[in-house]
Scaffold this active site. Sequence first.
Site, PDB file in Angstrom:
ATOM      1  N   ASP A 222      37.239  55.162  41.940  1.00 30.93           N
ATOM      2  CA  ASP A 222      38.510  54.963  42.646  1.00 30.93           C
ATOM      3  C   ASP A 222      38.207  54.284  43.974  1.00 30.93           C
ATOM      4  O   ASP A 222      37.221  53.550  44.083  1.00 30.93           O
ATOM      5  CB  ASP A 222      39.236  56.306  42.789  1.00 30.93           C
ATOM      6  CG  ASP A 222      40.744  56.130  42.851  1.00 30.93           C
ATOM      7  OD1 ASP A 222      41.206  55.443  43.775  1.00 30.93           O
ATOM      8  OD2 ASP A 222      41.462  56.662  41.987  1.00 30.93           O
ATOM      9  N   HIS A 245      37.564  50.795  43.775  1.00 35.33           N
ATOM     10  CA  HIS A 245      38.850  50.114  43.998  1.00 35.33           C
ATOM     11  C   HIS A 245      38.958  49.522  45.399  1.00 35.33           C
ATOM     12  O   HIS A 245      40.035  49.153  45.835  1.00 35.33           O
ATOM     13  CB  HIS A 245      40.013  51.078  43.728  1.00 35.33           C
ATOM     14  CG  HIS A 245      40.102  51.519  42.293  1.00 35.33           C
ATOM     15  ND1 HIS A 245      41.056  52.383  41.831  1.00 35.33           N
ATOM     16  CD2 HIS A 245      39.330  51.217  41.216  1.00 35.33           C
ATOM     17  CE1 HIS A 245      40.887  52.582  40.528  1.00 35.33           C
ATOM     18  NE2 HIS A 245      39.837  51.890  40.136  1.00 35.33           N
TER      19      HIS A 245
END
Length: 396
Positions: A222, A245
């Site tokens: 993430d 991310h």
Amino acid sequence: MDKFFSTLLYAFLLVLGTNNLLHSSATSTIYNVLRCGAKGNGITDSTQAFAKAWAAACASNESATIYVPKGRYLLGSVAFRSECKSPSITFLINGTLVAPTDYRVLGQANNWLSFEGVSHVSIIGGALDAKGTSLWACKTAAGSNCPNGATTLSITKSNNIRINGLLSLNSQMYHIVINRCQDVLVEGAKIIAAGDSPNTDGIHVQQSRNVIIKSSSIKTGDDCISIGPGTNNLWIERVTCGPGHGISIGSLAKDLDEEGVQNVTVFKTVFTGTTNGLRIKSWARPSNGFVRGIRFIDALMQNVQHPIIIDQNYCPHNLNCPGQISGVKISDVIYQDIRGTSATPIAIKFDCSTKYPCKGIRLHNVHLRHLKQEAKSSCNNVIGEALGLVQPNSCL
Ligand SMILES: *[C@@H]1O[C@H](CO)[C@@H](O)[C@H](O)[C@H]1NC(C)=O
Ligand SMILES: *[C@@H]1O[C@H](CO)[C@@H](O)[C@H](O)[C@H]1NC(C)=O
Ligand SMILES: *[C@@H]1O[C@H](CO)[C@@H](O)[C@H](O)[C@H]1NC(C)=O
């Protein structure tokens, strides 16, 4: 509880080269977790022993060091809290702390290791192995009833915290969370989880001021670093990210009444194969939040899907976004010396709120290429300017 004094401590510190991290004049009492009943065999539950060592260090009337020798220590969820008598406590960890193999043990807890309401605490060295892979597998297998999972290291309502040289592996949820804190330094952290692991953000900061994150490497599933509401004076320097991310301010506008994000510097970063590089993200929902005074300086993008992105239209499944307009006001954001490659044709994307356009957005010496075709930029509801060389041609 056995305790013994400084000679041994200074021997350790010389070996580890960290002697400047403790008050040099005062003697520091050492609490060795082995002497509190911990076993470094990876099998014996050492949770109580660590809690005991903390209680003793906390009650000490001088600086205290909790020493964790080499070995693997099985630990369940444990909170280190309360106002301590000791002016400063150092966790000197030369071993690995391991979570129970059964993910359900930690899965129901919010945190694995948590520090709450403490001040002048240092965590030096150490590896934290949260064994998150089986929980990720549960979450990935659709329809199963999995617990949320625990944050590996949570620091809450605390001040003057240093985390130095920590290795965090395979967190169930977030690796490190800094919430309602002041004066926190995270340096030399190494965070590792699989690129497809769910919600394993590297470091999450919110409602905190004067936080520094530097010289760290984050590979995760993430956000490498996520920055939530109420973050003030955050400095990020020399961080590598990927897989992951990217570094993200947001998601914001989750709540109507929300503190803003202000004065964030992201300096000398490298993004490799990430979905985003430098991102600001808010829900398309009403909110009184804001983002202002942001400096993204000196970033290298290597095959990043969205190197520069502001997305104020986040509303997965079009649920709970009345009017689909973000109330978050974004202003005074500079992108300077950003270079490298975009994995998609749109290297720069500003998709701001229709009601509150982004203002004071500046691109200064930005050079992003797309491998196969010309890179492009895309602008919606944004006011700003391009300075110096900007490629792709700015839509500002
Ligand atoms: C700390 O406590 C010990 C007794 O437990 C006492 O001898 C010592 O003087 C105290 N030190 C300070 C700085 O108060
Ligand atoms: C423990 O210390 C030894 C030598 O001092 C070092 O090689 C090792 O990496 C350390 N281990 C951890 C987990 O910090
Ligand atoms: C912004 O944050 C930095 C630390 O990241 C700090 O040195 C500086 O004083 C802050 N600026 C303002 C105006 O508060």
